[in-house]
Design an enzyme around this catalytic site. Structure first.
Site, PDB file in Angstrom:
ATOM      1  N   ASP A 531       0.830  -1.194   0.000  1.00  0.00           N
ATOM      2  CA  ASP A 531       0.000   0.000   0.000  1.00  0.00           C
ATOM      3  C   ASP A 531       0.871   1.253   0.000  1.00  0.00           C
ATOM      4  O   ASP A 531       1.887   1.313   0.684  1.00  0.00           O
ATOM      5  CB  ASP A 531      -0.906  -0.001   1.233  1.00  0.00           C
ATOM      6  N   HIS A 534       4.795   4.032  -3.367  1.00  0.00           N
ATOM      7  CA  HIS A 534       5.658   5.110  -3.839  1.00  0.00           C
ATOM      8  C   HIS A 534       6.087   6.049  -2.717  1.00  0.00           C
ATOM      9  O   HIS A 534       7.031   6.815  -2.880  1.00  0.00           O
ATOM     10  CB  HIS A 534       4.950   5.916  -4.936  1.00  0.00           C
ATOM     11  N   ASP A 632     -10.412   1.355  -5.242  1.00  0.00           N
ATOM     12  CA  ASP A 632     -10.422   2.743  -4.768  1.00  0.00           C
ATOM     13  C   ASP A 632     -10.830   3.709  -5.874  1.00  0.00           C
ATOM     14  O   ASP A 632     -10.446   4.870  -5.869  1.00  0.00           O
ATOM     15  CB  ASP A 632      -9.048   3.122  -4.195  1.00  0.00           C
TER      16      ASP A 632
END
Length: 1615
Positions: A531, A534, A632
């Protein structure tokens, strides 16, 4: 049996490939080889991949890899390799050094190994391309005992991977990703008070894997923890708080200022200023901005955190002056030093620095007080300026912060795409807070500022979030970042950002806790999703994933990256071992974009080239987990239309990668199932019809269609051809996307083994269709082959009978949409399309008659029977090459027969002359045969360089690795059979290649029956396989030096076949019919048509055809049925391609004999009987040219003998050197001296004689050449004038040569001609250089002195050994004839050479013309040149003399002179032909330029600077020769020289391997820049470089770079 796949990675100096992705699979081998830049380096290679399965992976443990060689070469490393057997999944780092160390990396990179994913009790393996994932919000599964029924929905819909959001206890927001306790299972999964455990979850996951054959993965959340995490309050050091991160204090205060302002708006305190709690328009936001800028922020004086108190600074400065304290600093400037605790007015400056810089003399000051005041004022001004800079910087931050605050409010309250809250409230503030403040610290703003200091500070945490367009490699919460102050964070107010530090020791509790969390997850789940990857610190994720892989080595790791840069994505993938990146179809804005994503995310193009098992490792794109909708994102019903849900999912299913979907998509849930707000449960699976709430079955939404699509995707990815190996199941790996119209997309998945295709056509609906029941005109879809069946056809339909109502307890979909479906039907029963078959049966035409929005249809097509059979025949033919081809059933097809029809049997009978025809021949060579052939022209590309297979093979090689099927050559192959026909027909016309031509004709006959889109692939396989075998056969006919040599040696040695051939308009003069055996070869000369002669055509032993007649006579036939009389067909050496390949321009005396040693003698086989053809070619060439001796000279241009020109002085000396080399290198080579030479001109003025009329042994011809020079040569060329040379003036036709007997030097020429290799004649009227040689080099040229000395020394030795009957020549001195022995002549040269040619490093007395010397420490280029200033020019000619006559040189002087050449003339590929300091130097050659500049007009600079390649061979050989002689006095010089030579030759290796001609050029411009006017392939260039490699190989004490040995583990920090 499975074949081992090998991928080859080329290492290059200074490579940093950490942002390049290389993907491999377990069971493969990774082979490292050295690129040209490393061929001369001592490379040590290290890698942290385990050496075998038993070794665990340790990131910091590297193993040194051992270098091996695939050849017998002792002298070069071009074929050195190191290999790793891939046994472990994950990402691995390699690096190499060139300084002998194990840590100073000169280059490095990564490779990623895919995991082995297994399901079922029998460990059935799943490839990543056949994964179908469904994302499920764990919190919506309800109590744990209900999970199985709800998760079975995925199993029943044919998903084989379930992604669960975190199953741990969640925070106050109930967000699926805000975890309160990473080590506790979510209490909401309890069943009536009984709390389930992680062990329960693990058992369920195991059952799903073994019984359902479904994998499971979950998220790992490392970045943050929920705002109410109890462990965080116990260990506040784990978060970014105001104690451990005091730089955040100003941002915290700003956050509280804005939070209090938002609450004041809620309370209506700003309504009087036009800012009510209800935000209705942009004007309200404008007024908020004005209030913040002009009232709120100024009142809090935030600049005081960043500036100094000027009065206090000046006061302390004055005190420092007055106390006159000692200053020790060396500072030259001052700056504001930030207070580390960020208190108001606590910034400072370095007072010692201020006193040193500002407490100085002030001229003009009348008193000490006045001076001090001036010093203080100077400091005050500068400090105020620095304060001003800091204030301006803060104002910029605050301005950005306010803009971001307003932008956030605009999104939340006004933007239609945002939540559009009704009014500002505590729950919905203008902008969420950036900091988590415990309730007890939520007080007045003044009190909250006080909480920034003291014990309370450590309990105030920074929230996590992400920053748009930020550098993901930088931590936005660390000092130096102003993200929080500038309000640039897209914040998650429910989660605190975690602070790991740089290593576990920096925050032990946090690292230990997350390590335990990771281990628990890896034990339960087969894969993880990282999750917020980045924003996760790379070193943290690396550490944790290493922990996870210790538990589960084949862990499947996915992530969603938002770096916006593929290279940066690859860096994360490489560091972390991410297997798949999440991609989403909903990111596409149109059907065209969606088709582009399908094309981009995987698969080869349909008709892709057949790749060898050993091939280059090329960069990969990240493997995709391609979702139709992620969990999402908004529903397609919101973003597009309900009619798009099926086609969107269908197109995703056709992608050649893993696919995914969100739970609820299949049931057509029309809204976003929010990870934060959703609190309803999913429905469970029912096997019965008409289930009631809370159950669903296949009839809900598009569930039935999705089941079919998942089955289809699995079949496409897993393959349906069983080869006996799971890793070799051949799937539908080829993809073609066709945009039929703006809404309709066709995707083809093709199986390269069975050549079956699945074609899916979908009509998308990116917008709500006006009339979803109509079908506009859609162009027909063309499907290659025969449609065998329709797998399914589906229409999305809408009904008004039902309406959607949101269920309060369960997540439900829309009931008003349904599907009309048919499965596995013949095309005739379709209700959507009609199908026609083309007249030739090769393709099908599909008419989309009733194809409404939301329609999907899938076809299965197969090859027509004729094509099916043709491909089987092609595969049988390819089996003769050793290809491990498969039949349609998957059975290996390998033809090991060796009858006369077998390709290898045919090739085994080919001679080197035949191979020249088969592999090479440029246009003019082919054209000279008169058979109507030339090079093949590819429209849109141009002429292929060679008529033979190398030409097309080179083009194919450039497009194969990247499957560039759009290349013009592929287009040409698809459009017609012209190229295959050309290849076969040109071989059929030559008797020696007739049978090979028939083989190609037969196999290409089958190729013509193959579907056109497959022809490039099979054509490439045929050509490549044939070329490899033919090339190998050529090497088998050569010396061990070549046959066992390196790739570099063989790449050069193939030039002996390339340049050596028989060209009908460039014949060598006929040899004597009385010549001793072996005789020269013969070829037919067409005389009359005998095609009607009775008898039958049969092959003779050589493979050529003969006709057996009734009388028993035999007559040789040509391939086209013409009778042939026989004539000699000796092979000749072309000087270069394409300019010097045929007619009178092919055979040059000088070029031939410079090239002969390397191309024909070094490559000749001295060890195996019957394979001495190269020496025979050399013998015939030497005798043919010797037969043309006239005036004591060998022709410059041979022109078949009678047309020869005798206008060069050097060819005869190069010929003599070649005779010497032949005698020394060929078996029984001295016998050539007795061979009869048929003299074309027995007397200088005699007419041309027929072969055999005047025969002389070769030794007499040699003696005549020497005798002529001894007495002097002078004549005017026959037919002098424009008829033989348009440029030369009359004096230039006078040829003169002889010996200056006071010195022993051969001399000749005049200023009007050019008799050496530097032979450019001016031709410009405008520049007035016409008829003027650019480089006359008359007098005594240095290389001719060396060549003549070499010949004399050799002949003297032969005479003494009884092999040469002469030991002297005679000449006239003062009218008397005198004898001079060879030894006397040679000693004369040796005695006078250095006194005449050496230019001392320092001036010496009696030096001749010192004013003309511009370069010292060299040997002169000429002696007694008419243009006297050219004598001392530095040119690359004296190294030639060094190689052939080293005895003329003092070793130390020679070394100095060679260093001069190296430093001044050496270029990347060649040698500058003139010193750049010389006035005449021009480094570029362009024969088309004409103008007034005589130095360049019409290519006048040909030998005045451009870098010629062949002299570099002699230079490097000279270096090696004299290094050996100096080694005893200068130890180490030999090794240094060998390394220098190898380094120098790396560019030649690179050039010969990448050149379209697979050769070395004649010359280059400055710095190796390509020259387009010279020959790109030149015989002597190739030969002379090959000479160097031979000399290296023959070193008595080989100097090699020792390959590194395997060592024990080397533990170092990762690169």
């Amino acid at each position: 049996m499975a074949t081992c796949q090998v991928r080859v990675l080329t290492l290059n100096k200074d490579d940093n490939l950490e942002r390049t992705l290389f993907r491999l699979e377990k069971g493969w081998h990774l082979r490292f080889i050295l690129g040209p830049s490393l061929h001369a380096s001592n490379v040590r290679l290290f890698c942290n991949h385990p050496r075998d399965k038993t070794e665990p992976f340790e990131r910091a443990t590297y193993y040194e890899l051992e270098w091996k060689s695939s050849t017998g070469s002792k002298s070069d490393s071009h074929d050195d390799f190191s290999e790793i057997s891939i046994v472990t999944a994950g990402s691995f780092n390699y690096f190499f050094t060139i300084d002998g160390s194990g840590h100073n990396a000169n280059g490095h990179g990564y490779f990623l190994v895919d995991p082995t994913l297994s399901v079922g009790t029998g460990d059935e393996q799943l490839t990543m391309d056949c994964l179908q994932c469904q994302s499920v919000l764990a919190k919506c599964l309800g109590p744990f005992h209900e999970w199985e029924g709800r998760l079975y929905v995925a199993k029943a819909t044919e998903y084989n991977l379930i992604h669960l959001t975190p199953i741990q206890a969640l925070g106050t927001s109930n967000s699926s990703y805000s975890i309160k306790d990473q080590l506790q299972l979510n209490p909401m999964f309890a069943n009536h008070g009984r709390q389930s455990t992680f062990e329960d979850v693990e058992r369920l996951m195991r059952k799903m894997n073994q019984e359902w054959k479904v994998l499971c993965m979950t998220d790992l959340v490392y970045n943050h923890s929920a705002d109410n995490s109890p462990w965080l309050m116990e260990h506040p050091e784990c978060g970014y708080n105001l104690e451990n991160s005091p730089h955040l204090k100003p941002a915290f205060l700003l956050d509280r200022i804005l939070s209090h302002f938002s609450m004041e708006v809620v309370e209506g305190k700003w309504t009087h200023r036009g800012i009510p709690p209800v935000i209705k328009d942009e004007g309200t936001l404008t007024r908020i901005k004005e209030v913040l800028h002009h009232e709120i922020l100024p009142s809090h004086k935030m600049h005081e955190f960043f500036v100094v108190n000027v009065e206090d600074i000046v006061r302390r400065f004055r005190h420092g002056i007055e106390e006159n304290r000692c200053i020790s600093t060396n500072a030259r400037s001052i700056s504001i030093i930030q207070d580390p605790q960020f208190q108001r007015h606590q910034c400072r400056i370095d007072m010692d620095a201020a006193l040193k810089i500002y407490n100085i003399d002030r001229p003009g000051m009348s008193s000490r007080t006045e001076r001090i005041q001036a010093c203080c004022q100077s400091l005050r001004c500068d400090v105020e300026a620095m304060n001003s800079e800091r204030v301006n910087a803060l104002l910029d931050h605050l301005n950005t912060a306010v803009n971001n605050f307003i932008a956030n409010a605009r999104y939340r309250f006004l933007n239609p795409a945002g939540p559009k809250h009704e009014k500002v409230s505590k729950k919905h503030p203008l902008m969420h807070d950036y900091f988590i403040v415990p309730e007890k610290y939520q007080r007045s703003l003044a009190a909250e500022e006080g909480f920034m200091y003291g014990d309370s500070a450590k309990y105030i945490f920074a929230c996590n979030g992400w920053v748009m367009n930020d550098d993901p490699l930088k931590n936005f919460a660390e000092p130096g970042s102003n993200v929080y102050l500038r309000r640039e964070l897209v914040g998650w107010g429910d989660s605190a950002k975690l602070r790991y530090g740089n290593k576990p020791e920096d925050c032990p509790y946090l690292w230990d806790r997350m390590k335990t969390y990771t281990e628990m997850t890896a034990r339960m789940f087969h894969g993880v999703r990282l999750d917020n990857c980045h924003s996760t610190p790379l070193h943290v994720a690396e550490y944790m994933l290493d922990v996870a892989r210790k538990i589960r080595p084949d862990l499947y790791v996915v992530a969603e990256l938002f770096t916006a840069h593929e290279g940066l994505d690859n860096l994360f993938i490489n560091k972390l071992g991410i297997n798949s990146l999440i991609r989403e179809a909903l990111s596409a804005k149109s059907s065209h974009d969606l088709g582009g994503l399908i094309h981009r995310y995987g698969g080869q193009p349909v008709g892709a080239f057949i790749q060898p098992r050993l091939k280059p490792l090329v960069p990969s794109m990240a493997h995709a987990l391609f979702y139709d909708q992620t969990h999402d994102n908004q529903s397609p019903v919101t973003l597009r239309s309900a009619f798009d849900m099926l086609p969107n999912s269908a197109l995703v299913a056709m992608a050649c990668c893993a696919t995914g979907s969100n739970r609820g998509y299949d049931q057509m849930v029309p809204h976003h199932i929010d990870v934060v707000l959703e609190d309803r449960k999913y429905m469970s699976w029912a096997d019965w019809d008409f289930p009631d709430r809370p159950y669903i079955n296949q009839t809900f939404g598009i569930t039935r269609a999705k089941t079919l699509l998942n089955k289809l995707h699995f079949m496409l990815g897993a393959g349906d051809v069983d080869t006996g190996s799971a890793s070799e199941r051949h799937n539908f790996s080829q993809v073609y996307v066709d945009q039929i119209d703006g809404d309709t997309v066709s995707v083809t998945r093709h199986n390269p083994v069975t050549h079956q295709s699945i074609v899916l056509v979908a009509r998308t609906a990116f917008h709500q269709p006006k009339d979803p029941t109509t079908t506009p005109h859609i162009r027909p879809v063309i499907i290659q082959g025969v449609i065998e069946s329709i797998l399914f056809e589906i229409q999305t339909c809408h009904t008004e009978a039902y309406a959607y109502s949101k269920d309060p307890d369960f997540i439900n979909g829309m009931p008003d949409y349904y599907l009309k479906m048919q499965e596995n039907i013949p095309p005739s029963l379709s209700k959507l399309v009609s199908v026609e078959t083309s007249p030739d049966g090769k393709f099908s035409i599909v008419n989309l008659n009733t194809f409404t929005p939301g329609s999907v249809i899938a076809f299965k097509s197969v090859l027509p029977a004729k094509a099916h059979k043709a491909i089987l025949e092609l595969r049988r033919g390819l089996g003769q090459f050793g290809y491990m081809m498969r039949s349609y059933s998957g059975r290996t097809m390998f033809d090991e027969t060796f009858d006369t029809s077998n390709f290898r049997a045919i090739v085994s009978n080919l001679t080197l002359a035949d191979l020249n025809t088969v592999l090479f021949r440029c246009h003019s060579e082919e054209e000279a045969d008169g058979k109507g052939f030339g090079v093949y022209n590819v429209p849109g590309y141009g002429d292929i360089k060679f008529c033979g297979l190398l030409g097309v093979s080179t083009v194919l090689g450039s497009i194969r690795a990247h499957n560039d099927l759009g290349h013009a050559l592929c287009n040409n192959l698809r459009e017609g059979d012209w190229l295959p026909s050309y290849i076969a027909k040109r071989l059929l016309v030559h008797p020696g290649t007739y049978h090979l031509g028939k083989w190609f004709e037969n196999i290409f006959h089958h190729l013509a029956d193959v579907p056109r889109y497959l022809i490039p692939s099979y054509f490439d396989a045929i050509i490549t396989g044939a070329y490899v075998i033919l090339r190998s056969h050529a090497f088998s006919l050569m010396s061990d030096f070549v046959a066992d040599g390196s790739t570099f040696v063989q790449a050069l040695a193939i030039g002996s076949v390339m340049f050596c051939g028989h060209v009908k308009n460039s014949r060598l003069p006929q040899l004597s019919p009385n010549l001793a055996q072996p005789k020269p070869p013969t070829a037919g000369k067409e005389t009359k048509d005998c095609s009607k002669k009775t008898g039958r055509v049969t092959p003779d032993e050589s493979g050529r055809q003969v006709v057996s007649t009734k009388t028993g006579d035999t007559t040789k036939l040509s391939a086209d049925g013409q009778t042939e009389s026989q004539e000699q067909s000796c092979l000749s050496l072309a000087a270069g391609f394409p300019h010097f390949a045929s007619s009178y321009m092919r055979n040059w005396g000088r070029d031939t004999f410079i090239a002969l040693r390397g191309l024909l003698l070094l490559t000749g086989d001295t060890t195996r009987p019957g394979k001495l053809k190269k020496f025979l070619f050399s013998r015939f060439i030497i005798l043919a040219y010797g037969g043309c001796l006239r005036h004591g000279l060998i022709p410059n241009l041979l022109n078949e003998g009678p047309g020869a020109r005798y206008n060069c002085r050097d060819a005869v000396w190069w010929w003599l050197q070649a005779v010497q080399d032949y005698c020394k290198m060929a078996p029984g080579g001295l016998s050539i001296l007795q061979d009869l030479v048929s003299r074309l001109y027995p007397q200088d003025d005699s007419p041309a004689q027929a072969p055999g009329v005047c025969d002389q042994p070769l030794h007499q011809v040699i003696q005549e050449a020497l005798q002529c020079h001894a007495r002097g040569i002078k004549f005017v060329e026959r037919n002098a004038g424009k008829q033989i040379d348009e440029q030369m003036t009359e004096p230039g036709f006078t040829v003169e040569a002889g010996v200056k007997w006071d010195l022993g030097f051969v001399y000749g020429g005049n200023e009007h001609n050019c008799g050496t290799w530097m032979d450019k004649m001016g031709s410009s009227h405008i520049a007035e250089n016409k008829g003027k040689p650019s480089t006359p080099r008359d007098g005594s040229a240095v290389e001719l002195i060396g060549l003549s000395a070499s010949a004399l020394l050799w002949l003297d030795g032969l005479h003494k050994s009884g092999h040469y009957p002469y030991n002297s020549v005679t000449s006239y001195f003062n009218g008397n004839e005198e004898e001079i022995t060879f030894k006397e002549w040679h000693d004369m040269i040796r005695y006078n050479f250095e006194p005449c040619f050496w230019v001392n490093t320092d001036p010496v007395p009696d030096e001749v013309a010192p004013e003309l010397i511009t370069r010292r420490g060299i040997y002169k280029d000429c002696y007694y040149a008419t243009q006297f200033w050219t004598n001392t020019q530095l040119r690359p000619n004296y190294p030639i003399a060094m190689v052939v006559a080293p005895e003329l040189f003092t070793p130390e002087r020679a070394w100095t002179a060679l260093n001069s050449v190296q430093h001044v003339l050496l270029g990347p590929l060649g040698m500058k032909t003139l010193d750049p300091h010389d006035w005449s130097y021009v480094p570029y050659y362009d024969n088309t330029v004409d103008g007034t500049d005589a130095k360049i007009a019409k290519g006048f600079s040909y030998h005045q600077g451009p870098e010629w390649v062949w002299p570099i061979g002699y230079f490097l050989r000279a270096k090696l020769m004299f290094a050996k002689r100096l080694e005893s006095s200068r130890p180490g010089i030999l090794k240094e020289t060998v390394l220098f030579i190898r380094t120098t030759l790396t560019r030649h290796y690179e050039e010969v391997m990448r050149s379209d001609w697979r050769s070395l050029p004649e010359l280059t411009n400055h710095g190796g820049e390509p020259n387009h006017f010279g020959c790109p392939a030149q015989a002597w260039s190739v030969s002379c470089v090959l000479d160097v490699l031979y000399d290296l190989e023959k070193l008595e004490t080989p100097v090699t770079l020792q390959p590194s040995k395997s060592t024990d583990n080397l533990t170092i920090a990762p690169v």
